[in-house]
Design an enzyme around this catalytic site. Structure first.
Site, mmCIF file in Angstrom:
data_model
loop_
_atom_site.group_PDB
_atom_site.id
_atom_site.type_symbol
_atom_site.label_atom_id
_atom_site.label_comp_id
_atom_site.label_asym_id
_atom_site.label_seq_id
_atom_site.Cartn_x
_atom_site.Cartn_y
_atom_site.Cartn_z
ATOM 1 N N SER A 291 0.805 -1.222 0.000
ATOM 2 C CA SER A 291 0.000 0.000 0.000
ATOM 3 C C SER A 291 0.841 1.276 0.000
ATOM 4 O O SER A 291 0.423 2.276 -0.575
ATOM 5 C CB SER A 291 -0.976 -0.011 1.175
ATOM 6 O OG SER A 291 -0.291 -0.149 2.397
ATOM 7 N N CYS B 140 -6.999 -6.399 0.408
ATOM 8 C CA CYS B 140 -5.732 -6.315 1.136
ATOM 9 C C CYS B 140 -5.174 -4.886 1.122
ATOM 10 O O CYS B 140 -5.738 -4.029 1.796
ATOM 11 C CB CYS B 140 -4.753 -7.353 0.593
ATOM 12 S SG CYS B 140 -3.504 -7.790 1.801
ATOM 13 N N ARG C 229 -2.518 -2.187 9.454
ATOM 14 C CA ARG C 229 -1.621 -2.724 8.417
ATOM 15 C C ARG C 229 -0.804 -3.878 8.984
ATOM 16 O O ARG C 229 -0.392 -3.829 10.142
ATOM 17 C CB ARG C 229 -0.659 -1.599 8.031
ATOM 18 C CG ARG C 229 -0.580 -1.372 6.579
ATOM 19 C CD ARG C 229 0.479 -0.351 6.237
ATOM 20 N NE ARG C 229 1.299 -0.927 5.206
ATOM 21 C CZ ARG C 229 2.597 -0.994 5.219
ATOM 22 N NH1 ARG C 229 3.274 -0.487 6.218
ATOM 23 N NH2 ARG C 229 3.223 -1.557 4.223
ATOM 24 N N HIS D 23 -7.143 -12.418 -0.322
ATOM 25 C CA HIS D 23 -6.983 -12.288 -1.784
ATOM 26 C C HIS D 23 -7.869 -13.256 -2.572
ATOM 27 O O HIS D 23 -7.378 -14.283 -3.056
ATOM 28 C CB HIS D 23 -5.527 -12.587 -2.155
ATOM 29 C CG HIS D 23 -4.560 -11.514 -1.793
ATOM 30 N ND1 HIS D 23 -4.154 -10.529 -2.665
ATOM 31 C CD2 HIS D 23 -3.915 -11.267 -0.635
ATOM 32 C CE1 HIS D 23 -3.296 -9.721 -2.070
ATOM 33 N NE2 HIS D 23 -3.129 -10.156 -0.822
ATOM 34 N N GLU E 115 -8.733 -13.064 -5.523
ATOM 35 C CA GLU E 115 -8.255 -13.149 -6.918
ATOM 36 C C GLU E 115 -7.164 -14.210 -7.088
ATOM 37 O O GLU E 115 -6.811 -14.556 -8.205
ATOM 38 C CB GLU E 115 -7.775 -11.767 -7.405
ATOM 39 C CG GLU E 115 -6.406 -11.308 -6.930
ATOM 40 C CD GLU E 115 -6.365 -10.854 -5.459
ATOM 41 O OE1 GLU E 115 -7.376 -10.970 -4.747
ATOM 42 O OE2 GLU E 115 -5.291 -10.394 -5.034
HETATM 43 N N1 GLN Z 1 0.593 -5.338 4.186
HETATM 44 C C1 GLN Z 1 0.565 -4.833 2.859
HETATM 45 C C2 GLN Z 1 0.509 -3.314 2.850
HETATM 46 O O1 GLN Z 1 0.433 -2.690 3.830
HETATM 47 C C3 GLN Z 1 -0.618 -5.354 2.071
HETATM 48 C C4 GLN Z 1 -0.374 -6.773 1.696
HETATM 49 C C5 GLN Z 1 -1.177 -7.244 0.524
HETATM 50 O O2 GLN Z 1 -1.843 -6.469 -0.166
HETATM 51 N N2 GLN Z 1 -1.074 -8.511 0.266
HETATM 52 O O3 GLN Z 1 0.540 -2.749 1.817
#
Ligand code: GLN
Length: 253
Positions: free
Chosen positions: A48, A78, A108, A201, A203
Protein backbone atom coordinates in the site's frame (compact mmCIF):
# COMPACT_ATOMS: atom_id res chain seq x y z
CA UNK A 1 -20.27 -3.57 -17.91
CA UNK A 2 -16.69 -2.32 -17.62
CA UNK A 3 -14.94 -2.79 -14.31
CA UNK A 4 -11.71 -0.89 -13.73
CA UNK A 5 -8.79 -2.49 -11.92
CA UNK A 6 -6.22 -0.11 -10.46
CA UNK A 7 -3.07 -1.31 -12.22
CA UNK A 8 -0.23 0.59 -10.55
CA UNK A 9 1.24 -2.37 -8.68
CA UNK A 10 0.21 -5.67 -7.10
CA UNK A 11 -2.21 -8.41 -8.15
CA UNK A 12 -4.22 -6.53 -10.79
CA UNK A 13 -3.70 -9.16 -13.52
CA UNK A 14 -5.28 -11.82 -11.31
CA UNK A 15 -8.38 -9.65 -10.79
CA UNK A 16 -8.65 -9.05 -14.55
CA UNK A 17 -8.45 -12.83 -15.10
CA UNK A 18 -11.14 -13.53 -12.47
CA UNK A 19 -13.45 -10.96 -14.11
CA UNK A 20 -12.77 -12.52 -17.51
CA UNK A 21 -13.92 -15.90 -16.16
CA UNK A 22 -17.23 -14.25 -15.33
CA UNK A 23 -17.50 -12.73 -18.81
CA UNK A 24 -16.63 -9.17 -17.72
CA UNK A 25 -13.87 -6.98 -19.11
CA UNK A 26 -11.44 -5.64 -16.54
CA UNK A 27 -10.00 -2.30 -17.63
CA UNK A 28 -6.54 -1.45 -16.30
CA UNK A 29 -6.57 2.00 -14.69
CA UNK A 30 -3.37 4.03 -14.43
CA UNK A 31 -4.54 7.59 -15.11
CA UNK A 32 -7.33 9.68 -13.53
CA UNK A 33 -9.22 10.19 -16.82
CA UNK A 34 -9.46 6.42 -17.38
CA UNK A 35 -11.85 6.22 -14.40
CA UNK A 36 -14.50 7.91 -16.53
CA UNK A 37 -14.81 4.85 -18.75
CA UNK A 38 -15.69 2.38 -15.99
CA UNK A 39 -18.67 1.95 -13.66
CA UNK A 40 -16.80 0.20 -10.86
CA UNK A 41 -13.27 -0.24 -9.58
CA UNK A 42 -11.19 -2.95 -7.92
CA UNK A 43 -8.13 -1.87 -5.93
CA UNK A 44 -5.85 -4.93 -5.73
CA UNK A 45 -3.52 -6.18 -3.06
CA UNK A 46 0.14 -5.31 -3.22
CA UNK A 47 2.13 -2.90 -1.12
CA UNK A 48 0.00 0.00 0.00
CA UNK A 49 2.86 2.45 0.63
CA UNK A 50 4.26 1.89 -2.87
CA UNK A 51 0.81 1.96 -4.41
CA UNK A 52 0.05 5.24 -2.63
CA UNK A 53 3.29 6.79 -3.90
CA UNK A 54 2.45 5.74 -7.47
CA UNK A 55 -1.13 7.00 -7.11
CA UNK A 56 0.19 10.34 -5.89
CA UNK A 57 2.71 10.52 -8.75
CA UNK A 58 -0.10 9.95 -11.27
CA UNK A 59 -2.36 12.44 -9.45
CA UNK A 60 -4.99 9.74 -8.95
CA UNK A 61 -6.18 10.52 -5.41
CA UNK A 62 -8.69 13.32 -6.23
CA UNK A 63 -10.30 11.22 -9.00
CA UNK A 64 -10.36 8.10 -6.80
CA UNK A 65 -12.03 10.01 -3.94
CA UNK A 66 -14.55 11.48 -6.35
CA UNK A 67 -15.28 7.99 -7.73
CA UNK A 68 -16.02 6.70 -4.21
CA UNK A 69 -18.14 9.76 -3.36
CA UNK A 70 -20.22 9.32 -6.53
CA UNK A 71 -21.42 6.03 -5.08
CA UNK A 72 -19.72 3.86 -7.72
CA UNK A 73 -18.90 0.37 -6.45
CA UNK A 74 -15.31 -0.02 -5.29
CA UNK A 75 -13.76 -3.21 -3.91
CA UNK A 76 -10.42 -3.11 -2.11
CA UNK A 77 -8.50 -6.33 -1.48
CA UNK A 78 -5.73 -6.32 1.14
CA UNK A 79 -3.65 -3.20 0.31
CA UNK A 80 -6.83 -2.00 -1.46
CA UNK A 81 -8.71 -2.32 1.84
CA UNK A 82 -6.07 -0.12 3.50
CA UNK A 83 -6.58 2.43 0.71
CA UNK A 84 -10.33 2.57 1.33
CA UNK A 85 -10.18 2.85 5.12
CA UNK A 86 -10.90 6.17 6.82
CA UNK A 87 -8.23 5.38 9.43
CA UNK A 88 -5.15 3.18 9.38
CA UNK A 89 -2.60 2.23 11.97
CA UNK A 90 0.71 0.38 11.68
CA UNK A 91 1.77 2.48 8.71
CA UNK A 92 5.37 3.26 7.80
CA UNK A 93 6.87 6.46 9.25
CA UNK A 94 5.12 9.41 7.62
CA UNK A 95 2.12 7.23 6.83
CA UNK A 96 0.58 7.06 3.42
CA UNK A 97 -2.26 8.84 1.70
CA UNK A 98 -5.59 6.99 1.77
CA UNK A 99 -8.68 7.31 -0.39
CA UNK A 100 -11.01 6.81 2.57
CA UNK A 101 -14.76 6.36 2.54
CA UNK A 102 -14.91 3.11 4.49
CA UNK A 103 -15.78 3.88 8.12
CA UNK A 104 -13.27 1.63 9.86
CA UNK A 105 -9.89 1.46 11.54
CA UNK A 106 -7.57 -0.90 9.70
CA UNK A 107 -4.30 -2.27 11.10
CA UNK A 108 -1.62 -2.72 8.42
CA UNK A 109 0.26 -6.05 8.60
CA UNK A 110 -2.04 -7.07 11.46
CA UNK A 111 -1.08 -10.75 11.16
CA UNK A 112 2.66 -10.11 10.98
CA UNK A 113 5.33 -10.29 8.31
CA UNK A 114 5.45 -12.15 5.00
CA UNK A 115 6.46 -15.31 6.88
CA UNK A 116 3.27 -15.18 8.91
CA UNK A 117 1.18 -15.30 5.73
CA UNK A 118 -1.39 -18.09 5.90
CA UNK A 119 -4.53 -19.62 4.48
CA UNK A 120 -7.75 -20.03 6.46
CA UNK A 121 -11.26 -21.33 5.86
CA UNK A 122 -13.60 -18.42 6.51
CA UNK A 123 -17.28 -18.69 7.21
CA UNK A 124 -19.06 -16.47 4.69
CA UNK A 125 -22.79 -16.84 5.41
CA UNK A 126 -23.94 -13.85 3.36
CA UNK A 127 -21.81 -14.58 0.28
CA UNK A 128 -22.77 -18.29 0.36
CA UNK A 129 -26.47 -17.36 0.69
CA UNK A 130 -26.27 -15.05 -2.34
CA UNK A 131 -23.75 -16.83 -4.53
CA UNK A 132 -24.31 -20.46 -3.56
CA UNK A 133 -21.48 -22.93 -3.01
CA UNK A 134 -19.97 -24.11 0.25
CA UNK A 135 -20.49 -22.14 3.49
CA UNK A 136 -16.79 -21.36 3.74
CA UNK A 137 -14.16 -19.70 1.58
CA UNK A 138 -10.42 -20.35 1.45
CA UNK A 139 -8.92 -16.99 2.42
CA UNK A 140 -5.34 -16.29 1.41
CA UNK A 141 -3.76 -13.79 3.80
CA UNK A 142 -0.47 -12.26 2.67
CA UNK A 143 0.92 -9.69 5.11
CA UNK A 144 -2.74 -9.00 5.57
CA UNK A 145 -4.39 -6.12 7.37
CA UNK A 146 -7.08 -6.64 10.01
CA UNK A 147 -10.07 -4.40 10.68
CA UNK A 148 -10.09 -3.36 14.34
CA UNK A 149 -13.23 -1.22 14.47
CA UNK A 150 -16.14 -0.50 12.16
CA UNK A 151 -18.75 2.25 12.11
CA UNK A 152 -22.51 1.62 12.36
CA UNK A 153 -23.04 1.60 8.56
CA UNK A 154 -20.53 -1.18 8.03
CA UNK A 155 -21.72 -4.76 7.55
CA UNK A 156 -19.26 -7.45 8.66
CA UNK A 157 -19.04 -10.27 6.08
CA UNK A 158 -16.27 -12.37 7.65
CA UNK A 159 -14.00 -12.50 10.67
CA UNK A 160 -11.44 -14.91 12.12
CA UNK A 161 -9.80 -15.52 15.48
CA UNK A 162 -7.05 -13.04 16.28
CA UNK A 163 -3.42 -14.18 16.25
CA UNK A 164 -3.47 -14.16 20.07
CA UNK A 165 -5.55 -17.29 19.64
CA UNK A 166 -3.11 -18.90 17.24
CA UNK A 167 -3.73 -22.23 18.89
CA UNK A 168 -7.22 -22.19 17.42
CA UNK A 169 -7.29 -24.14 14.20
CA UNK A 170 -8.41 -21.76 11.42
CA UNK A 171 -11.10 -23.97 10.00
CA UNK A 172 -14.88 -23.59 9.98
CA UNK A 173 -15.30 -25.68 13.07
CA UNK A 174 -17.38 -25.17 16.16
CA UNK A 175 -14.83 -23.04 17.94
CA UNK A 176 -14.80 -20.56 15.07
CA UNK A 177 -18.60 -20.50 14.97
CA UNK A 178 -18.71 -19.85 18.69
CA UNK A 179 -16.20 -17.06 18.24
CA UNK A 180 -17.97 -15.41 15.29
CA UNK A 181 -18.66 -11.77 16.03
CA UNK A 182 -16.91 -12.04 19.39
CA UNK A 183 -14.35 -9.50 20.52
CA UNK A 184 -11.64 -12.15 20.12
CA UNK A 185 -12.14 -12.12 16.39
CA UNK A 186 -10.70 -9.70 13.91
CA UNK A 187 -12.83 -8.55 10.99
CA UNK A 188 -11.52 -9.47 7.53
CA UNK A 189 -14.36 -8.63 5.10
CA UNK A 190 -16.87 -5.78 5.15
CA UNK A 191 -19.41 -3.94 3.02
CA UNK A 192 -20.57 -0.37 3.43
CA UNK A 193 -22.98 0.81 0.72
CA UNK A 194 -20.99 0.91 -2.52
CA UNK A 195 -17.78 -0.22 -0.85
CA UNK A 196 -16.58 -3.81 -0.42
CA UNK A 197 -13.29 -4.69 1.28
CA UNK A 198 -11.48 -7.95 1.99
CA UNK A 199 -8.23 -8.39 3.92
CA UNK A 200 -7.49 -11.57 1.93
CA UNK A 201 -6.98 -12.29 -1.78
CA UNK A 202 -9.98 -13.87 -3.58
CA UNK A 203 -8.25 -13.15 -6.92
CA UNK A 204 -5.59 -15.77 -6.07
CA UNK A 205 -8.18 -18.52 -5.80
CA UNK A 206 -10.38 -20.29 -8.35
CA UNK A 207 -13.51 -19.52 -6.31
CA UNK A 208 -15.02 -16.45 -7.98
CA UNK A 209 -17.90 -15.89 -5.56
CA UNK A 210 -16.49 -12.60 -4.20
CA UNK A 211 -16.07 -11.34 -7.75
CA UNK A 212 -19.60 -12.35 -8.72
CA UNK A 213 -20.93 -10.77 -5.50
CA UNK A 214 -19.12 -7.52 -6.42
CA UNK A 215 -20.48 -7.68 -9.99
CA UNK A 216 -24.01 -7.87 -8.55
CA UNK A 217 -23.26 -4.72 -6.53
CA UNK A 218 -22.19 -3.15 -9.84
CA UNK A 219 -25.26 -4.19 -11.78
CA UNK A 220 -27.49 -3.07 -8.89
CA UNK A 221 -26.04 0.44 -8.96
CA UNK A 222 -25.13 0.86 -12.61
CA UNK A 223 -27.68 2.81 -14.63
CA UNK A 224 -25.66 2.56 -17.83
CA UNK A 225 -25.15 -1.19 -17.98
CA UNK A 226 -27.20 -2.56 -20.82
CA UNK A 227 -29.77 -5.15 -19.84
CA UNK A 228 -28.19 -7.69 -22.20
CA UNK A 229 -24.78 -7.52 -20.55
CA UNK A 230 -26.40 -7.84 -17.11
CA UNK A 231 -28.39 -10.89 -18.12
CA UNK A 232 -25.31 -12.45 -19.73
CA UNK A 233 -23.26 -12.06 -16.60
CA UNK A 234 -26.15 -13.30 -14.42
CA UNK A 235 -26.36 -16.32 -16.70
CA UNK A 236 -22.60 -16.90 -16.30
CA UNK A 237 -22.93 -16.64 -12.54
CA UNK A 238 -25.84 -19.10 -12.48
CA UNK A 239 -23.84 -21.62 -14.48
CA UNK A 240 -20.71 -21.15 -12.42
CA UNK A 241 -19.92 -24.08 -10.19
CA UNK A 242 -17.49 -23.06 -7.44
CA UNK A 243 -14.56 -25.44 -7.25
CA UNK A 244 -12.59 -26.25 -4.18
CA UNK A 245 -8.90 -26.14 -4.76
CA UNK A 246 -5.73 -25.91 -2.81
CA UNK A 247 -3.08 -23.27 -3.16
CA UNK A 248 -0.41 -24.14 -0.65
CA UNK A 249 1.13 -20.98 0.75
CA UNK A 250 1.48 -21.02 4.51
CA UNK A 251 -0.67 -22.72 7.09
CA UNK A 252 -1.16 -20.90 10.37
CA UNK A 253 -0.06 -23.09 13.27
N1 GLN B 1 0.59 -5.34 4.19
C1 GLN B 1 0.56 -4.83 2.86
C2 GLN B 1 0.51 -3.31 2.85
O1 GLN B 1 0.43 -2.69 3.83
C3 GLN B 1 -0.62 -5.35 2.07
C4 GLN B 1 -0.37 -6.77 1.70
C5 GLN B 1 -1.18 -7.24 0.52
O2 GLN B 1 -1.84 -6.47 -0.17
N2 GLN B 1 -1.07 -8.51 0.27
O3 GLN B 1 0.54 -2.75 1.82
Amino acid sequence: MAVGVLALQGSFNEHVAALRKLGVKGVEIRKPEQLQSVNALIIPGGESTTMAKLAEYHNLFPALREFVKMGKPVWGTCAGLIFLANNATGQKVGGQELIGGLDCMVHRNFFGSQLQSFEAELLIPKIAAEEGGPPSFRGIFIRAPGILEVGPEVEVLADIPTPSQKAVNFSPNESQEENAGSENNVIVAVKQGNLLATAFHPELTADTRWHSYFLKMVSDTSEDASSSSISQSTEDQKNFKPQLYDLPIYQQQ
